[in-house]
Design a protein around this motif. Structure first.
Motif, PDB file in Angstrom:
ATOM      1  N   VAL A  91      21.113  22.459  -9.607  1.00  0.00           N
ATOM      2  CA  VAL A  91      20.100  22.322  -8.555  1.00  0.00           C
ATOM      3  C   VAL A  91      20.279  23.420  -7.518  1.00  0.00           C
ATOM      4  N   SER A  92      21.532  23.648  -7.108  1.00  0.00           N
ATOM      5  CA  SER A  92      21.812  24.696  -6.122  1.00  0.00           C
ATOM      6  C   SER A  92      21.452  26.078  -6.647  1.00  0.00           C
ATOM      7  N   LYS A  93      21.789  26.325  -7.905  1.00  0.00           N
ATOM      8  CA  LYS A  93      21.509  27.641  -8.495  1.00  0.00           C
ATOM      9  C   LYS A  93      20.015  27.921  -8.523  1.00  0.00           C
ATOM     10  N   GLN A  94      19.234  26.899  -8.872  1.00  0.00           N
ATOM     11  CA  GLN A  94      17.777  27.058  -8.920  1.00  0.00           C
ATOM     12  C   GLN A  94      17.222  27.424  -7.550  1.00  0.00           C
ATOM     13  N   LEU A  95      17.681  26.728  -6.513  1.00  0.00           N
ATOM     14  CA  LEU A  95      17.182  26.985  -5.167  1.00  0.00           C
ATOM     15  C   LEU A  95      17.707  28.299  -4.603  1.00  0.00           C
ATOM     16  N   ASN A  96      18.926  28.667  -4.987  1.00  0.00           N
ATOM     17  CA  ASN A  96      19.491  29.945  -4.571  1.00  0.00           C
ATOM     18  C   ASN A  96      18.600  31.091  -5.033  1.00  0.00           C
ATOM     19  N   GLY A  97      18.162  31.014  -6.287  1.00  0.00           N
ATOM     20  CA  GLY A  97      17.263  32.039  -6.813  1.00  0.00           C
ATOM     21  C   GLY A  97      15.929  32.037  -6.092  1.00  0.00           C
ATOM     22  N   GLY A  98      15.497  30.849  -5.668  1.00  0.00           N
ATOM     23  CA  GLY A  98      14.244  30.741  -4.940  1.00  0.00           C
ATOM     24  C   GLY A  98      14.282  31.443  -3.596  1.00  0.00           C
ATOM     25  N   VAL A  99      15.421  31.374  -2.907  1.00  0.00           N
ATOM     26  CA  VAL A  99      15.564  32.059  -1.618  1.00  0.00           C
ATOM     27  C   VAL A  99      15.457  33.572  -1.822  1.00  0.00           C
ATOM     28  N   GLY A 100      16.121  34.076  -2.851  1.00  0.00           N
ATOM     29  CA  GLY A 100      16.036  35.502  -3.147  1.00  0.00           C
ATOM     30  C   GLY A 100      14.606  35.945  -3.406  1.00  0.00           C
ATOM     31  N   HIS A 101      13.870  35.117  -4.110  1.00  0.00           N
ATOM     32  CA  HIS A 101      12.458  35.421  -4.393  1.00  0.00           C
ATOM     33  C   HIS A 101      11.633  35.457  -3.114  1.00  0.00           C
ATOM     34  N   LEU A 102      11.865  34.492  -2.222  1.00  0.00           N
ATOM     35  CA  LEU A 102      11.117  34.430  -0.963  1.00  0.00           C
ATOM     36  C   LEU A 102      11.382  35.657  -0.094  1.00  0.00           C
ATOM     37  N   LEU A 103      12.639  36.084  -0.039  1.00  0.00           N
ATOM     38  CA  LEU A 103      12.971  37.268   0.753  1.00  0.00           C
ATOM     39  C   LEU A 103      12.288  38.513   0.179  1.00  0.00           C
ATOM     40  N   LYS A 104      12.333  38.630  -1.135  1.00  0.00           N
ATOM     41  CA  LYS A 104      11.694  39.779  -1.785  1.00  0.00           C
ATOM     42  C   LYS A 104      10.184  39.755  -1.566  1.00  0.00           C
ATOM     43  N   LYS A 105       9.586  38.581  -1.696  1.00  0.00           N
ATOM     44  CA  LYS A 105       8.141  38.415  -1.500  1.00  0.00           C
ATOM     45  C   LYS A 105       7.722  38.848  -0.106  1.00  0.00           C
ATOM     46  N   ASN A 106       8.572  38.561   0.884  1.00  0.00           N
ATOM     47  CA  ASN A 106       8.263  38.893   2.271  1.00  0.00           C
ATOM     48  C   ASN A 106       8.797  40.264   2.690  1.00  0.00           C
ATOM     49  N   LYS A 107       9.286  41.039   1.704  1.00  0.00           N
ATOM     50  CA  LYS A 107       9.764  42.404   1.928  1.00  0.00           C
ATOM     51  C   LYS A 107      10.929  42.468   2.918  1.00  0.00           C
ATOM     52  N   VAL A 108      11.822  41.485   2.812  1.00  0.00           N
ATOM     53  CA  VAL A 108      13.051  41.477   3.600  1.00  0.00           C
ATOM     54  C   VAL A 108      14.162  42.105   2.760  1.00  0.00           C
ATOM     55  N   ASP A 109      14.810  43.131   3.290  1.00  0.00           N
ATOM     56  CA  ASP A 109      15.934  43.753   2.575  1.00  0.00           C
ATOM     57  C   ASP A 109      17.156  42.842   2.624  1.00  0.00           C
ATOM     58  N   VAL A 110      17.893  42.807   1.522  1.00  0.00           N
ATOM     59  CA  VAL A 110      19.162  42.099   1.486  1.00  0.00           C
ATOM     60  C   VAL A 110      20.291  43.128   1.436  1.00  0.00           C
ATOM     61  N   ILE A 111      21.199  43.034   2.406  1.00  0.00           N
ATOM     62  CA  ILE A 111      22.372  43.917   2.464  1.00  0.00           C
ATOM     63  C   ILE A 111      23.580  43.085   2.063  1.00  0.00           C
ATOM     64  N   TRP A 112      24.260  43.474   1.007  1.00  0.00           N
ATOM     65  CA  TRP A 112      25.349  42.653   0.470  1.00  0.00           C
ATOM     66  C   TRP A 112      26.697  43.100   1.033  1.00  0.00           C
ATOM     67  N   GLY A 113      27.314  42.215   1.801  1.00  0.00           N
ATOM     68  CA  GLY A 113      28.619  42.544   2.354  1.00  0.00           C
ATOM     69  C   GLY A 113      28.926  41.749   3.606  1.00  0.00           C
ATOM     70  N   GLU A 114      29.985  42.163   4.309  1.00  0.00           N
ATOM     71  CA  GLU A 114      30.420  41.507   5.545  1.00  0.00           C
ATOM     72  C   GLU A 114      30.137  42.438   6.719  1.00  0.00           C
ATOM     73  N   ALA A 115      29.426  41.924   7.722  1.00  0.00           N
ATOM     74  CA  ALA A 115      28.969  42.756   8.834  1.00  0.00           C
ATOM     75  C   ALA A 115      29.860  42.606  10.057  1.00  0.00           C
ATOM     76  N   THR A 116      30.029  43.718  10.769  1.00  0.00           N
ATOM     77  CA  THR A 116      30.717  43.730  12.049  1.00  0.00           C
ATOM     78  C   THR A 116      29.880  44.511  13.046  1.00  0.00           C
ATOM     79  N   LEU A 117      29.703  43.953  14.242  1.00  0.00           N
ATOM     80  CA  LEU A 117      28.991  44.659  15.311  1.00  0.00           C
ATOM     81  C   LEU A 117      29.939  45.690  15.914  1.00  0.00           C
ATOM     82  N   THR A 118      29.572  46.953  15.847  1.00  0.00           N
ATOM     83  CA  THR A 118      30.436  48.018  16.366  1.00  0.00           C
ATOM     84  C   THR A 118      30.000  48.488  17.746  1.00  0.00           C
TER      85      THR A 118
END
Length: 481
Positions: A91-118
């Motif tokens: 169930v989680s895997k199915q919805l996880n993929g759905g979030v990725g689809h929604l972000l792509k549909k709305n043209k939101v970039d995904v940056i993979w990693g850990e962020a720090t404010l410099t």
């Protein structure tokens, strides 16, 4: 590398983060989300969603065990805990993929990693170090941007929270579990002890008890479900104890003695008296703490308090251009609060006429059996706030649909200001109350009085009729009781 400057960068792809990002994109802002492990965050992958899948399996199993109550019979039934867990993860895997689809549909970039404010508006993103379960680093998904330096006019911190760890109660992944391990048991324990009786603790206690484990709950406060109305909590305790759950309130765990495949737990009551309970596993459910570390907040001077980022009603921190939403911004630590907070935050950033968050109108739901749901002030809190109150109650046993469902135990309680008729709070225990509560949430948002609720027609036969009857009862007009 593509253009790395954005209007909004959200750190964290959980419920608050991905919703904020989508809304920002809808408003025409160039947006990106930084995520280090799984889109959908803890809620979708290790919290709200998979636990509900587990509880659904338990609910069906529970119905099978007393099928004769419905004129049915079932024999040779049981469960395979591996398959129960597999369904939950699926169930989680199915919805996880759905979030990725929604972000792509709305043209939101995904940056993979850990962020720090410099610096203000500047982020450095590095590759993920390890998964939330302490395993190997998570691989960068296809299409995501990788480590590097990024810039944004507005940064929204939505890094969520993690299980709180108490000294002496440190999880070890084998004998002492957090919710991570409790959701993926390799085998069904015959007995377990849950430390903490908030929503997480009670849901796990309910799941494991329904599946046949002997369960003990230890709570340091004098009532279980401490944030709930005392009357509702007392009814919940009565039901849980009837199901065979042992509950110890005004008590604390002072020591764990670990064996090869069991734990002997020392429990101290309010008078200092101690005794021991030996169980297969211990679940630590003593709350969560915000993920504020290693983000560069200190360097920028972002104010934190009690492990959370301090914000106003619009998600703004004390540092211009830095915002925070969701669990990391403080209680109530609920996914729907994070989502709404995210929308408010980006609408304010976009110059929209946003309304500040009203935390008193955020509903709370616990998906145990029976379910518990509430919104607004408890009866006690309303009186403490200086209100003269009128209280209405209606029991499930007076409702035709509840009796037909075989769910006659429960209560709907409403709290009104006696002078103005304002609905101050609503509290429920029983079947499907987590779905019913939203009716009162809408009413409170519309500043509805008792008169409008009395004149509202509720469909028959439904559980929702009890909501109407509870209002009528507060004013001496109840019909079916």
């Amino acid at each position: 590398m593509a253009n790395t400057t954005y209007d909004v960068i959200v750190i964290g792809g959980g419920p608050g983060g991905y919703v904020a990002a989508i809304r920002a994109a809808q408003l025409g802002l160039k947006t990106a989300v930084v995520e280090r492990e799984h889109l959908g965050g803890i809620c979708l992958n290790w919290g709200c969603i998979p636990t509900k899948a587990l509880l659904r399996s338990a609910e069906v199993y529970g119905h099978m065990s007393h099928a004769d109550n419905y004129g049915l019979w079932a024999k040779d039934f049981g469960f395979d805990i591996k398959k129960v867990v597999e369904r939950s993860r699926g169930v989680s895997k199915q919805l996880n993929g759905g979030v990725g689809h929604l972000l792509k549909k709305n043209k939101v970039d995904v940056i993979w990693g850990e962020a720090t404010l410099t610096a203000p508006g500047k982020l450095s993103v590095k590759a993920p170090s390890k998964s939330a379960m302490g395993g190997k680093p998570v691989e960068q998904p296809k299409g995501a941007l990788g480590p590097g330096d990024y810039a944004a006019k507005n940064v929204i911190v939505a890094t969520g929270a993690r299980p709180r760890v108490l000294p002496g109660l440190e999880p070890d992944g084998k004998l002492v579990w957090t919710y991570f391990e409790a959701m993926v048991p390799p085998a069904m324990p015959k007995s377990l002890l849950v430390v903490g009786s908030g929503a997480i603790g009670i849901e796990f206690a309910s799941f494991y008890r329904t599946m046949g484990a002997e369960v003990t709950v230890v709570e340091v406060m004098d009532q279980i479900l401490p944030v709930e109305d005392a009357e509702i909590a007392a009814l919940a305790r009565k039901r849980f104890e009837k199901q065979g759950i042992s509950i110890r309130t005004s008590a604390k765990v002072t020591k764990l003695d670990k064996g090869k495949d069991s734990v002997t737990v020392t429990i101290e009551d309010a008078k200092g008296k101690t005794d021991t309970v030996t169980v297969d596993r211990v679940i630590s459910a003593v709350g969560v703490v915000g993920n504020v570390e290693n983000l560069g907040l200190e360097k920028l001077g972002v104010k934190t308090e009690r492990g959370c980022i301090v914000t106003d009603g619009y998600g703004r921190t004390n540092v211009k251009g830095v915002h925070a939403i969701g669990d990391v911004a403080g209680p109530p630590m609920l996914a729907h609060k994070a989502e709404h907070e995210g929308v408010i935050c980006v609408e304010k950033i976009a110059g929209r006429d946003a309304h500040p968050m009203k935390k008193e109108l955020i509903p709370g739901c616990t998906y145990c059996h029976p379910q518990v749901a509430s919104v607004g002030l408890t009866e006690k809190k309303a009186k403490e706030a200086g209100h003269e109150v009128r209280v209405g109650r209606f029991p499930f046993v007076g409702n035709g649909k509840a009796i037909a469902l075989g769910e006659p135990e429960g209560l709907v309680k409403t709290v009104f200001d006696a002078k103005t008729g304002q609905l101050l709070g609503a509290h429920m225990i029983g079947a499907e109350v987590t779905e019913l509560i939203q009716g009162y949430v809408v009413a409170m948002n519309l500043e509805t009085t008792e008169e409008e609720l009395m004149h509202t027609v509720f469909p028959h036969p439904t559980l929702s009729e009890m909501m109407h009857e509870s209002v009528l009862d507060a004013y001496g007009r109840v019909i079916h009781m």
